[in-house]
Design a protein around this motif. Sequence first.
Motif, PDB file in Angstrom:
ATOM      1  N   PRO A   1       0.935  -1.653   0.100  1.00 38.62           N
ATOM      2  CA  PRO A   1      -0.030   0.060  -0.250  1.00 38.62           C
ATOM      3  C   PRO A   1       0.824   1.284   0.144  1.00 38.62           C
ATOM      4  CG  PRO A   1       0.017  -1.335   1.684  1.00 38.62           C
ATOM      5  CD  PRO A   1       0.743  -2.408   1.291  1.00 38.62           C
ATOM      6  N   ILE A   2       2.367   1.396   0.543  1.00 40.78           N
ATOM      7  CA  ILE A   2       2.589   2.178   0.776  1.00 40.78           C
ATOM      8  C   ILE A   2       3.415   2.580  -0.322  1.00 40.78           C
ATOM      9  CG2 ILE A   2       5.384   3.292   1.361  1.00 40.78           C
ATOM     10  CD1 ILE A   2       5.014   1.702   4.216  1.00 40.78           C
TER      11      ILE A   2
ATOM     12  N   LEU B   1       0.534   3.995  -3.020  1.00 40.04           N
ATOM     13  CA  LEU B   1       0.284   5.505  -2.552  1.00 40.04           C
ATOM     14  C   LEU B   1       1.093   6.457  -3.388  1.00 40.04           C
ATOM     15  CD1 LEU B   1      -0.585   5.235   0.923  1.00 40.04           C
ATOM     16  CD2 LEU B   1      -2.230   6.678  -0.942  1.00 40.04           C
TER      17      LEU B   1
ATOM     18  N   GLY C   1       7.691   4.272  -5.501  1.00 40.53           N
ATOM     19  CA  GLY C   1       6.809   3.557  -5.120  1.00 40.53           C
ATOM     20  C   GLY C   1       6.581   2.091  -6.178  1.00 40.53           C
TER      21      GLY C   1
ATOM     22  N   GLY D   1       0.602   8.902  -5.967  1.00 40.40           N
ATOM     23  CA  GLY D   1       0.406   9.883  -6.060  1.00 40.40           C
ATOM     24  C   GLY D   1       1.307  11.344  -6.818  1.00 40.40           C
TER      25      GLY D   1
ATOM     26  N   ASN E   1      -8.808  -3.911   2.662  1.00 41.61           N
ATOM     27  CA  ASN E   1      -8.094  -3.058   1.733  1.00 41.61           C
ATOM     28  C   ASN E   1      -6.491  -4.314   1.754  1.00 41.61           C
ATOM     29  OD1 ASN E   1      -6.648  -3.456   4.653  1.00 41.61           O
ATOM     30  ND2 ASN E   1      -6.508  -2.148   5.495  1.00 41.61           N
TER      31      ASN E   1
ATOM     32  N   THR F   1       5.905  -0.954  -4.774  1.00 44.59           N
ATOM     33  CA  THR F   1       4.825  -2.049  -4.978  1.00 44.59           C
ATOM     34  C   THR F   1       5.093  -3.392  -5.686  1.00 44.59           C
ATOM     35  OG1 THR F   1       3.498  -0.035  -5.988  1.00 44.59           O
ATOM     36  CG2 THR F   1       2.799  -2.094  -6.836  1.00 44.59           C
TER      37      THR F   1
END
Length: 281
Positions: free
Chosen positions: A59-60, A63, A89, A67, A232, A93
């Motif tokens: 999830p980091i 994001l 990111g 973003g 989630n 992922t």
Amino acid sequence: MINLFAEYQDGKKPMDEFIDRKLSAETEKKYDEVHLEAEQYSKKAQPTWLATIGTIVLPIGLLLVIGMFLAKDGFYNALKTRGYIFYIGLALTLFGIGTKVHKFLRTKKLEKDHGVEALSKKADDVLSECYRELNIPEEHEKIDVLFAHYKKNKKGEDRIKSIFLFTHVNMETLWFLEDKHLCIADPTLVLKIPLNAFKRIVRINKKAMVPNWNKDKNINAPEYKEYKLKTNAYGMVFVKPYYSVELCINDKDYHFYIPNYDLKNVLKLLDLEVIEPEKGK
């Protein structure tokens, strides 16, 4: 009001007062052993540390990537000025996805292992033995109860304490009627509560966050769509609303929480009115 299915800061678990019967030490040992074996097979699919890291970074990473795409100065300008964020990111992922693919493939491979098949049969046999010893009938309802931990706030009031990222633990329990009592059981013990102790069910218009999904059918199955459940990347389930089942025993007021998706099953056994909470609660 005392939460029947909770642990308080002083270590008290109110449910312990209503235990009617428990497994013998010998059978409980068998039950614990088969659970340990199952956990060992689960670790073969993927070490716990790797699964945890993968679950956290996914999830980091998402994001960070999202973003960048939503940056006010546009994706291409953001990529030129702070492209390192996008690539970090993207790496996180891909790593997170990679751990989940790895676990899926390893799990599929282990499913063909004769040891897993033998363990599954052994677990079913031990579970059947637990049910026989505790006199749990074949006709029962599987209902999740929302277990909570409480701590004192600055005013000395009991408040639910979050556990990691979730507010409650959804414990799968077995419900059945016996001698004008409601029995709530798990494979190790049976609680017994007089039916006339139950008073009402109150809707709680708040969100409960629980760590997993216990039902046999997928959370996206047609019968669960009306409850608008969400998950989630951590596998947590978001439930809104949930319900407080209220009861009174020996002049003491108790309650416990159930999720919205199990309300219909509860009402099969308890003829109670479901009401809206008072304003401001």
